[in-house]
Design a protein around this motif. Structure first.
Motif, mmCIF file in Angstrom:
data_model
loop_
_atom_site.group_PDB
_atom_site.id
_atom_site.type_symbol
_atom_site.label_atom_id
_atom_site.label_comp_id
_atom_site.label_asym_id
_atom_site.label_seq_id
_atom_site.Cartn_x
_atom_site.Cartn_y
_atom_site.Cartn_z
ATOM 1 N N ARG A 78 0.846 -1.204 0.000
ATOM 2 C CA ARG A 78 0.000 0.000 0.000
ATOM 3 C C ARG A 78 0.871 1.239 0.000
ATOM 4 O O ARG A 78 1.898 1.280 0.674
ATOM 5 N N VAL A 79 0.429 2.238 -0.756
ATOM 6 C CA VAL A 79 1.111 3.535 -0.791
ATOM 7 C C VAL A 79 0.056 4.630 -0.812
ATOM 8 O O VAL A 79 -1.057 4.431 -1.283
ATOM 9 N N ARG A 80 0.427 5.788 -0.269
ATOM 10 C CA ARG A 80 -0.464 6.949 -0.319
ATOM 11 C C ARG A 80 -0.550 7.447 -1.749
ATOM 12 O O ARG A 80 0.441 7.479 -2.476
ATOM 13 N N ASP A 81 -1.741 7.822 -2.153
ATOM 14 C CA ASP A 81 -1.946 8.414 -3.477
ATOM 15 C C ASP A 81 -1.357 9.826 -3.443
ATOM 16 O O ASP A 81 -1.767 10.653 -2.625
ATOM 17 N N GLU A 82 -0.395 10.083 -4.302
ATOM 18 C CA GLU A 82 0.266 11.393 -4.322
ATOM 19 C C GLU A 82 -0.695 12.510 -4.730
ATOM 20 O O GLU A 82 -0.514 13.654 -4.335
ATOM 21 N N ARG A 83 -1.718 12.188 -5.517
ATOM 22 C CA ARG A 83 -2.681 13.209 -5.953
ATOM 23 C C ARG A 83 -3.739 13.495 -4.897
ATOM 24 O O ARG A 83 -4.284 14.575 -4.838
ATOM 25 N N ASP A 84 -4.035 12.486 -4.074
ATOM 26 C CA ASP A 84 -5.036 12.631 -3.018
ATOM 27 C C ASP A 84 -4.500 11.911 -1.785
ATOM 28 O O ASP A 84 -4.681 10.708 -1.636
ATOM 29 N N ARG A 85 -3.836 12.644 -0.913
ATOM 30 C CA ARG A 85 -3.151 12.062 0.236
ATOM 31 C C ARG A 85 -4.086 11.312 1.190
ATOM 32 O O ARG A 85 -3.633 10.561 2.036
ATOM 33 N N ARG A 86 -5.400 11.509 1.058
ATOM 34 C CA ARG A 86 -6.352 10.790 1.909
ATOM 35 C C ARG A 86 -6.576 9.366 1.408
ATOM 36 O O ARG A 86 -7.071 8.523 2.126
ATOM 37 N N SER A 87 -6.231 9.120 0.156
ATOM 38 C CA SER A 87 -6.508 7.841 -0.481
ATOM 39 C C SER A 87 -5.273 6.931 -0.434
ATOM 40 O O SER A 87 -4.143 7.393 -0.535
ATOM 41 N N VAL A 88 -5.524 5.631 -0.303
ATOM 42 C CA VAL A 88 -4.454 4.633 -0.268
ATOM 43 C C VAL A 88 -4.591 3.756 -1.506
ATOM 44 O O VAL A 88 -5.657 3.194 -1.772
ATOM 45 N N ILE A 89 -3.492 3.648 -2.250
ATOM 46 C CA ILE A 89 -3.450 2.803 -3.441
ATOM 47 C C ILE A 89 -2.911 1.433 -3.035
ATOM 48 O O ILE A 89 -1.899 1.334 -2.335
ATOM 49 N N VAL A 90 -3.585 0.390 -3.473
ATOM 50 C CA VAL A 90 -3.149 -0.974 -3.190
ATOM 51 C C VAL A 90 -2.427 -1.480 -4.429
ATOM 52 O O VAL A 90 -2.957 -1.422 -5.532
ATOM 53 N N LYS A 91 -1.211 -1.949 -4.223
ATOM 54 C CA LYS A 91 -0.358 -2.367 -5.341
ATOM 55 C C LYS A 91 -0.079 -3.864 -5.299
ATOM 56 O O LYS A 91 -0.055 -4.481 -4.238
ATOM 57 N N ARG A 92 0.168 -4.384 -6.475
ATOM 58 C CA ARG A 92 0.580 -5.779 -6.626
ATOM 59 C C ARG A 92 2.043 -5.921 -6.208
ATOM 60 O O ARG A 92 2.794 -4.960 -6.260
ATOM 61 N N THR A 93 2.425 -7.132 -5.823
ATOM 62 C CA THR A 93 3.830 -7.421 -5.509
ATOM 63 C C THR A 93 4.251 -8.653 -6.313
ATOM 64 O O THR A 93 3.406 -9.422 -6.796
ATOM 65 N N VAL A 94 5.537 -8.824 -6.427
ATOM 66 C CA VAL A 94 6.057 -10.026 -7.092
ATOM 67 C C VAL A 94 5.598 -11.266 -6.326
ATOM 68 O O VAL A 94 5.170 -12.265 -6.922
ATOM 69 N N GLY A 95 5.657 -11.201 -4.998
ATOM 70 C CA GLY A 95 5.224 -12.328 -4.179
ATOM 71 C C GLY A 95 3.771 -12.696 -4.402
ATOM 72 O O GLY A 95 3.415 -13.874 -4.468
ATOM 73 N N GLY A 96 2.917 -11.693 -4.532
ATOM 74 C CA GLY A 96 1.504 -11.943 -4.793
ATOM 75 C C GLY A 96 1.279 -12.540 -6.169
ATOM 76 O O GLY A 96 0.458 -13.453 -6.344
ATOM 77 N N ALA A 97 2.005 -12.027 -7.156
ATOM 78 C CA ALA A 97 1.883 -12.550 -8.512
ATOM 79 C C ALA A 97 2.320 -14.014 -8.565
ATOM 80 O O ALA A 97 1.661 -14.852 -9.201
ATOM 81 N N LEU A 98 3.414 -14.330 -7.884
ATOM 82 C CA LEU A 98 3.890 -15.717 -7.862
ATOM 83 C C LEU A 98 2.911 -16.632 -7.125
ATOM 84 O O LEU A 98 2.672 -17.768 -7.546
ATOM 85 N N PHE A 99 2.330 -16.142 -6.034
ATOM 86 C CA PHE A 99 1.340 -16.914 -5.284
ATOM 87 C C PHE A 99 0.165 -17.277 -6.184
ATOM 88 O O PHE A 99 -0.269 -18.438 -6.235
ATOM 89 N N LEU A 100 -0.367 -16.287 -6.920
ATOM 90 C CA LEU A 100 -1.524 -16.548 -7.764
ATOM 91 C C LEU A 100 -1.165 -17.379 -8.992
ATOM 92 O O LEU A 100 -1.976 -18.188 -9.449
ATOM 93 N N GLU A 101 0.030 -17.206 -9.515
ATOM 94 C CA GLU A 101 0.453 -18.044 -10.645
ATOM 95 C C GLU A 101 0.512 -19.511 -10.212
ATOM 96 O O GLU A 101 0.034 -20.402 -10.919
ATOM 97 N N LYS A 102 1.067 -19.740 -9.031
ATOM 98 C CA LYS A 102 1.136 -21.108 -8.506
ATOM 99 C C LYS A 102 -0.265 -21.658 -8.243
ATOM 100 O O LYS A 102 -0.542 -22.828 -8.530
ATOM 101 N N LEU A 103 -1.142 -20.826 -7.721
ATOM 102 C CA LEU A 103 -2.519 -21.255 -7.481
ATOM 103 C C LEU A 103 -3.214 -21.594 -8.795
ATOM 104 O O LEU A 103 -3.926 -22.595 -8.893
ATOM 105 N N GLY A 104 -3.016 -20.768 -9.803
ATOM 106 C CA GLY A 104 -3.597 -21.050 -11.117
ATOM 107 C C GLY A 104 -3.100 -22.372 -11.675
ATOM 108 O O GLY A 104 -3.881 -23.176 -12.209
ATOM 109 N N ASP A 105 -1.803 -22.615 -11.553
ATOM 110 C CA ASP A 105 -1.234 -23.883 -12.009
ATOM 111 C C ASP A 105 -1.822 -25.061 -11.225
ATOM 112 O O ASP A 105 -2.090 -26.127 -11.795
#
Length: 116
Positions: A78-105
């Motif tokens: 998670r990171v603060r939205d630079e355009r709207d400091r009240r908002s939090v942007i949720v970002k993907r991670t390499v770990g999350g991508a690998l977790f879901l790729e393994k789950l898909g497999d």
């Protein structure tokens, strides 16, 4: 390609995937956490806490608690939205991508084992 499954077959597939996932991966995601993770990875960004809460029909604190746990697991960030400091942007991670790729497999493998 389309796969036609009965309700029992679909549940059997889900059952086998769930069993193997629990046996092989020590991270224990709730159904809500899995829904959030899939939303983040399968729907184009950006994703905000507010937007995820609206999509899942839950409150922002519910999303925040889930993201806290998933962040500790390295699945999201998670990171603060630079355009709207009240908002939090949720970002993907390499770990999350690998977790879901393994789950898909795993889903593909279990589907094949069950003859689908």
């Amino acid at each position: 390609m389309s796969v036609e499954l009965t309700a029992s077959q679909a549940l059997g597939l889900w059952h086998q995937v769930s069993l193997q996932q629990v046996q092989e991966d020590k991270r224990d995601l709730t159904l809500r956490q899995m829904a959030i993770l899939l939303q983040i990875y399968l729907v184009p960004p950006p994703h905000t806490v507010r937007g995820l809460a609206a999509t899942l029909g839950v409150t922002k604190p519910v999303i925040t608690r889930a993201l806290d746990t998933m962040g500790e697991m390295g699945l999201v960030d998670r990171v603060r939205d630079e355009r709207d400091r009240r908002s939090v942007i949720v970002k993907r991670t390499v770990g999350g991508a690998l977790f879901l790729e393994k789950l898909g497999d795993l889903i593909i493998d279990q589907g094949r084992r069950l003859g689908y």
